[in-house]
Scaffold this motif. Structure first.
Motif, PDB file in Angstrom:
ATOM      1  N   GLY A 259      41.452 -12.201   0.251  1.00 52.23           N
ATOM      2  CA  GLY A 259      40.841 -12.358  -1.060  1.00 52.23           C
ATOM      3  C   GLY A 259      41.696 -13.161  -2.009  1.00 52.23           C
ATOM      4  N   GLY A 260      41.175 -13.355  -3.215  1.00 52.57           N
ATOM      5  CA  GLY A 260      41.883 -14.123  -4.232  1.00 52.57           C
ATOM      6  C   GLY A 260      42.319 -13.263  -5.397  1.00 52.57           C
ATOM      7  N   GLU A 261      42.577 -13.927  -6.533  1.00 52.12           N
ATOM      8  CA  GLU A 261      43.102 -13.212  -7.693  1.00 52.12           C
ATOM      9  C   GLU A 261      42.149 -12.132  -8.201  1.00 52.12           C
ATOM     10  OE1 GLU A 261      43.001 -16.403  -7.259  1.00 52.12           O
ATOM     11  OE2 GLU A 261      44.952 -17.329  -7.689  1.00 52.12           O
ATOM     12  N   LEU A 262      40.837 -12.417  -8.175  1.00 54.46           N
ATOM     13  CA  LEU A 262      39.877 -11.433  -8.668  1.00 54.46           C
ATOM     14  C   LEU A 262      39.905 -10.175  -7.811  1.00 54.46           C
ATOM     15  CD1 LEU A 262      37.678 -10.657 -10.643  1.00 54.46           C
ATOM     16  CD2 LEU A 262      36.005 -11.838  -9.185  1.00 54.46           C
ATOM     17  N   MET A 263      40.101 -10.329  -6.505  1.00 49.63           N
ATOM     18  CA  MET A 263      40.154  -9.157  -5.626  1.00 49.63           C
ATOM     19  C   MET A 263      41.410  -8.340  -5.894  1.00 49.63           C
ATOM     20  SD  MET A 263      38.188  -7.727  -3.492  1.00 49.63           S
ATOM     21  CE  MET A 263      38.373  -6.124  -2.697  1.00 49.63           C
ATOM     22  N   VAL A 264      42.511  -9.005  -6.250  1.00 45.92           N
ATOM     23  CA  VAL A 264      43.723  -8.279  -6.651  1.00 45.92           C
ATOM     24  C   VAL A 264      43.412  -7.393  -7.852  1.00 45.92           C
ATOM     25  CG1 VAL A 264      46.084  -8.476  -7.500  1.00 45.92           C
ATOM     26  CG2 VAL A 264      45.263 -10.058  -5.767  1.00 45.92           C
ATOM     27  N   THR A 265      42.676  -7.941  -8.811  1.00 45.52           N
ATOM     28  CA  THR A 265      42.301  -7.179 -10.000  1.00 45.52           C
ATOM     29  C   THR A 265      41.427  -5.985  -9.635  1.00 45.52           C
ATOM     30  OG1 THR A 265      42.387  -9.196 -11.309  1.00 45.52           O
ATOM     31  CG2 THR A 265      41.192  -7.345 -12.256  1.00 45.52           C
ATOM     32  N   VAL A 266      40.525  -6.168  -8.668  1.00 39.79           N
ATOM     33  CA  VAL A 266      39.659  -5.057  -8.228  1.00 39.79           C
ATOM     34  C   VAL A 266      40.511  -3.925  -7.644  1.00 39.79           C
ATOM     35  CG1 VAL A 266      37.862  -4.376  -6.586  1.00 39.79           C
ATOM     36  CG2 VAL A 266      37.646  -6.515  -7.856  1.00 39.79           C
ATOM     37  N   LEU A 267      41.482  -4.273  -6.812  1.00 35.88           N
ATOM     38  CA  LEU A 267      42.364  -3.241  -6.232  1.00 35.88           C
ATOM     39  C   LEU A 267      43.151  -2.530  -7.327  1.00 35.88           C
ATOM     40  CD1 LEU A 267      43.870  -4.978  -3.052  1.00 35.88           C
ATOM     41  CD2 LEU A 267      41.773  -3.649  -3.260  1.00 35.88           C
ATOM     42  N   LEU A 268      43.713  -3.311  -8.250  1.00 37.43           N
ATOM     43  CA  LEU A 268      44.508  -2.737  -9.330  1.00 37.43           C
ATOM     44  C   LEU A 268      43.654  -1.827 -10.209  1.00 37.43           C
ATOM     45  CD1 LEU A 268      47.121  -2.610 -11.021  1.00 37.43           C
ATOM     46  CD2 LEU A 268      46.345  -4.665 -12.216  1.00 37.43           C
TER      47      LEU A 268
END
Length: 626
Positions: A259-268
């Motif tokens: 994934g990309g940056e947006l997926m990092v935000t989803v996990l966080l």
């Protein structure tokens, strides 16, 4: 959960909550904005690699916790905490001025100095943040207040991190980041003006500016109460554990999920919302008291879902390119990963909130801020050690999912170690399970038990778990006098032995043990402990209250302390009551979720506490007559 949310309307809590929320938001907004700028515009600022700059920034932010936490704890014990909160907010506005100068001058050194000062700002506010709660909140509000603080802090971290990234990527002139930070700091200052006065416990304290000797002194304060020190170790371990997971999210998203940056935000966001939900649920699950039985429950979840994250991590999902976030959310394996992260956060909330409340409740008021400062130092030390350990393991070729599994297994070992040192955690967990899953416990008058000082608790004896239930209902530890044979049981024997239970035997069986028991009872009362006895001398055979034996008279003749009568109802006929076919025509007629009542009567003076009078009091509490 309406009880804890009502604190947000209360002047004793709302201004403080707003102040700390805005402070956490500002710290993370500036820190993340700076990291994003340095990552994507490195050449404008320095020749150093972006990865090195990101770690350098994280280290600079945490350094003040090592250098100044000891001083911050002394200041919070010496001066009014509300005044300190306002001064810290003034410092925060000045720091944003330094940051603005760094942006205007394109000076990396000035920006890193501003980041260091923001770490100092958080360091100074830390002891104020946790030491002020017991001063402004009632005991039954402490868990709810801590839950709101923890939930609010993690939400502020999440929103601040997102806002920092958005600002760094959208503003034409980076100085606007500092301007935004100044506005947030000023709002925090306005909120801090509403914090009620919090008088210092030790205004005559002389501040020791040597961070090393004072840190050691603060740690010695924490070690005076074993449960407090081990709670600090538990809190520090949680921060290591949580920070280790959070630090891997970007690489995990890219290398495992694709994934990309947006997926990092989803996990966080998932992990953060889980911690917030778990923190807020603590008040409901604990019945508004400091329920350390939730700590083992939390540690079990942290281990199970940390391990499951290893097994849930998909193989081969990360290809050569980056997957769209919506496409990833259509994959079942990704939802399992999100579920694990959510539950990791929830159980993390169960773990952390009671520990913070326990440290606040059992720390000496005149040393509380310095003990919390010691906690902050330990937190920082553990997080740095965890980061270094994770970097070494990943550098040696360990995969990120395997790192999660290893951390989960280590969490289980740490939990077992702590619970063997302080079995009170395990005992309260067993009690919590009993009253939440086996029975429906209703408690009346528990506030009759004094918050401090010696007292003798007398209760009727209905089942094998009476002592466990009573210990679970009372905020203070109780040293129960128990038949020596129960110490032979594998689990309960270990727990009761390490919780200070006092073994006793009948005079005809072992007169020496009986005399030692009375001597130990007197010593416990002399030191201000609660001592519990079952004056019937054994579990009732027919559910009726048996005559009280004269041992209570002997105890009070030597040590005249108040006596607290307690009455248990509803346990007779349950699985843990006596199995006696002649007395119980319908054994086990009360199954799971049976209603159990505990009624606590007002203290009885030692001069009036005859066996007959106490027998009548327990009968009255049970709603019966002689």
């Amino acid at each position: 959960m309406s009880g804890q949310f009502s604190l947000l309307k209360n002047k004793r809590f709302a201004p403080f909550f707003t102040t700390q929320f805005l402070g956490a938001f500002n710290d993370n907004m500036f820190k993340n904005a700076l990291i994003v700028l340095l990552t994507f515009h490195t050449a404008q600022w320095t020749t150093l690699a972006p990865e090195l700059l990101a770690n350098l920034a994280a280290g600079i932010f945490i350094l003040p916790f090592f250098l100044f936490s000891a001083t911050a704890g002394q200041l919070a014990d010496k001066y009014d905490k509300a005044m300190l909160a306002r001064l810290v907010k003034v410092l925060e506005m000045l720091i944003m001025g330094v940051a603005a100068a760094g942006f205007f001058l394109t000076s990396l050194t000035t920006l890193l100095a501003a980041l260091f000062l923001l770490g100092l700002h958080s360091t100074l506010f830390g002891p104020v943040k946790y030491a002020i709660l017991p001063q402004h909140l009632h005991t039954d509000e402490l868990v709810g207040g801590n839950a709101l603080v923890e939930a609010g802090t993690f939400v502020a971290i999440l929103i601040g991190t997102l806002a920092g990234g958005l600002l760094a990527g959208s503003v034409t002139y980076p100085a606007w980041i500092a301007a935004g930070g100044f506005v947030v700091a000023f709002a925090g200052y306005l909120a801090s003006r509403g914090i009620p006065v919090a008088p210092p416990p030790v205004p005559e304290l002389r501040v020791n500016l040597n961070p090393f000797s004072e840190t050691w002194r603060n740690l010695s304060f924490a070690r005076q109460e074993r449960a407090v020190f081990l709670s600090i170790l538990g809190i520090s371990w949680f921060w290591l554990y949580g920070a280790l997971f959070l630090a891997q999210f970007p690489a995990y998203t890219r290398n495992v999920l694709g994934g990309g940056e947006l997926m990092v935000t989803v996990l966080l966001a998932t992990f953060t919302l889980g911690i917030g939900a778990g923190s807020l649920l603590c008040e409901r699950l604990s019945g508004k008291q400091v329920e350390i039985g939730l700590v083992p429950f939390g540690s079990i979840g942290l281990t199970l879902f940390g391990l499951d994250l290893y097994f849930a991590s998909p193989l081969g999902l990360a290809g050569n390119g980056t997957h769209d976030t919506l496409a990833l959310l259509s994959v079942a394996a990704v939802w399992r990963v999100l579920f694990d992260l959510l539950l990791l956060g929830v159980f993390g909330g169960f773990f952390i909130v009671p520990l913070y409340a326990l440290v606040q409740l059992r720390s000496a008021p005149e040393q509380r801020a310095r003990i919390i400062a010691a906690n902050n130092i330990m937190n920082a030390l553990f997080m740095v050690a965890g980061a270094l350990g994770a970097a070494a393991l990943l550098g040696a070729g360990l995969s990120i999912p395997s790192l999660f599994a290893l951390a989960a297994l280590l969490n289980a070992l740490v939990a077992i170690y702590i619970y063997t040192l302080v079995p009170e955690f395990l005992l309260r967990f067993i009690a919590w399970l009993l009253v939440k899953t086996v029975y429906r416990l209703r408690i009346h008058g528990i506030d009759q038990v004094p918050e401090e000082g010696a007292a003798l608790i007398v209760a009727n004896h209905v089942s094998l778990v009476d002592a466990v239930i009573l210990m679970g209902c009372c905020r203070r530890p109780i040293r129960f006098v128990m038949d020596h044979r129960i110490f032979r049981l594998p689990l309960l024997g270990f727990v009761f032995r390490h919780c200070g239970a006092i073994p006793i035997a009948p005079a005809k069986e072992d007169p020496a043990l009986m005399e030692r028991a009375f001597a130990e009872i007197d010593a416990a009362l002399a030191t201000g402990d609660l001592v519990g006895i079952f004056p019937e001398g054994g579990i009732t055979r027919d559910g009726e209250l048996q005559p009280f034996r004269p041992g209570v008279t002997r105890i009070l003749q030597t040590r005249p302390v108040p006596v607290i009568p307690m009455a248990l109802s509803g346990l007779w006929g349950s699985f843990f009551s006596r199995i006696d076919g002649a007395a119980m025509k319908k054994p086990f007629r009360r199954g799971l979720f049976s209603a159990v009542d505990l009624r606590v009567g007002p203290p009885v003076a030692a001069s009036a506490a005859t066996p007959e009078h106490l027998h009548a009091e327990v009968l009255r509490l049970r709603g019966e007559r002689r």
